[in-house]
Write a protein that holds these residues in place. Structure first.
Motif, PDB file in Angstrom:
ATOM      1  N   LEU A   1     -14.623  19.010  16.342  1.00 46.54           N
ATOM      2  CA  LEU A   1     -15.667  18.409  17.171  1.00 46.54           C
ATOM      3  C   LEU A   1     -17.051  18.709  16.610  1.00 46.54           C
TER       4      LEU A   1
ATOM      5  N   ASP B   1     -13.518  12.417  15.365  1.00 46.21           N
ATOM      6  CA  ASP B   1     -13.053  11.912  16.655  1.00 46.21           C
ATOM      7  C   ASP B   1     -11.749  12.605  17.037  1.00 46.21           C
ATOM      8  N   SER B   2     -11.339  12.408  18.293  1.00 45.02           N
ATOM      9  CA  SER B   2     -10.193  13.138  18.833  1.00 45.02           C
ATOM     10  C   SER B   2      -8.908  12.828  18.080  1.00 45.02           C
TER      11      SER B   2
END
Length: 420
Positions: free
Chosen positions: A259, A264-265
């Protein structure tokens, strides 16, 4: 019957772990409180190790696992029926207590019954059974969420897993009883051989009284066991705690690092998943290394790899290829973690008392679990007062110091070929 119940139990527990913060949020908890709810499982395990040692010493491994499954079912019922955050926290804590008893019972059985020649491989498989739940459990949770659309489905799955485990352990073939029967048969055979030798040569009876004490083995309690083994617990035990400390930092640091560098996730999940796959793939190789070359050849490379990767990662935050370095060092950490699979179980078995190891293993597991429980707190504190890079570097330093501690204390307490 040795590994099956463990794998089923860990799959059920692994399915609920990712959803504990979500369930807590449904009860109105903020992020910090939701994290505390998830941490209650670790706190329960930490608090349950010493009582679990007492329970195993008195009830035996089989009945302890049945009791642990039943008590954990009470925790599952509390999670399903609770409408208050405090009840949820207590339920998760109870499941942590039960997990401690279940894990220690199987560890104690393996310590007592498995021959030293392949002890590390056997315990690495046991560690792999627990890792199976951590690796596959979240995928089961995701599938259940997709099918039922309710996070409580994973709790029901854990409850069903506990019922299956309790039935298997209570009514299936008991490895403990089989091992005891084999020992009795061996003792009877030795007694017959001794009687035959005595008939062949019977000493003359002089009429004199036989003097001397008859050796007996006194049962020590938890505190007595800790006092008697304080040297190994305070030295090799702390070295083992450093390994647990570095291991537990991985799920705390890696997602935060991704993060912080702007990933991105989905990318973070992919990188962490690859590292987890490497870790899971190597669990049996760790046992092979320990049995063939010695315990140091697994513990030291694992800590050097994880510690060195953490230190190197700390210098890449502002690098132009930060995402690439993140993937590289996350994979190295996964390899190091995989190489250490089963090492804490194996070392605990190596140094435990031979005839009644449960109380000692309770103290051993308390020390190692404390190292794992402390790690997220240290990461959080150092990140808050300094930076995530400082936290990663500090974890790496602990790993390298732990490697030196293993080099110092393993040869003293664990011979190259531990005696049976």
């Amino acid at each position: 019957m040795v590994y099956g119940p463990t794998a089923i139990y860990s799959l059920g527990q692994g399915a609920i772990l990712p959803l504990l913060p979500i369930v807590a949020r449904d009860f109105g908890a903020d992020l910090a409180t939701a994290a505390l709810v998830a941490a209650m499982l670790v706190v329960g395990q930490l608090c349950g190790n010493l009582p679990a040692g007492w329970l195993v010493a008195r009830l035996g491994e089989r009945y302890t696992m049945v009791v642990a499954s039943g008590v954990s079912l009470l925790g599952v019922a509390g999670m399903l029926l609770s409408r208050h955050l405090g009840v949820l926290m207590v339920s998760v804590f109870v499941m942590g207590l039960s997990a401690a008893a279940f894990g220690l019972a199987r560890h104690s059985f393996m310590t007592t019954r498995v021959p030293v020649a392949f002890r590390a491989r056997a315990l690495s498989l046991l560690g792999g059974s627990f890792r199976l739940g951590a690796f596959v459990g979240p995928f089961i949770a995701a599938a259940l969420l997709w099918i039922f659309g309710d996070e409580h489905s994973s709790i029901w799955f854990f409850g069903a897993s506990l019922v299956v485990v309790a039935l298997l352990v209570a009514f299936g073939p008991d490895p403990e009883e089989r091992a005891i029967a084999a020992e009795r048969a061996a003792r009877a055979e030795r007694a017959r051989n001794a009687a035959e030798q005595a008939e062949a040569f019977e000493p003359e009876d002089t009429g004199e009284a036989v003097t001397g004490s008859i050796p007996t083995q006194a049962r020590m309690g938890i505190l007595g066991t800790i006092r008697a083994n304080r040297g190994v617990l305070s030295r090799l035990g702390l070295a083992a705690a450093s390994l647990s400390f570095v291991r537990a930092s991985r799920p705390a640091i890696l997602p935060l690092w991704g993060l912080s560098i702007g990933l991105d996730s989905s990318t973070i999940a992919l990188i962490v998943g690859i590292a987890g796959a490497l870790e899971f793939a190597l669990f049996y190789a760790s046992g092979q290394v320990m049995d063939r070359f010695g315990r140091l050849w697994a513990a030291v490379p694992a800590l050097v790899l994880m510690g060195g990767a953490m230190i190197a990662l700390a210098f890449t935050h502002e690098a132009g290829e930060a995402a690439m370095w993140f993937g590289v060092f996350a994979s190295v950490i996964g390899v190091g973690n995989g190489l250490s699979s089963g090492i804490l179980l194996t070392l605990g078995a190596d140094v435990a008392p031979k005839h009644s190891p449960a109380a000692f293993l309770g103290a051993w597991r308390t020390i190692t679990d404390a190292g794992g429980a402390l790690s997220p707190l240290v990461v959080s504190g150092l990140t808050a007062v300094a930076s995530l890079s400082i936290a990663a570097g500090a974890i790496g330093v602990v790993g390298l110091l732990g490697a030196l501690a293993f080099v110092r204390w393993v040869p003293r307490y664990v011979p190259r070929r531990p005696s049976t």
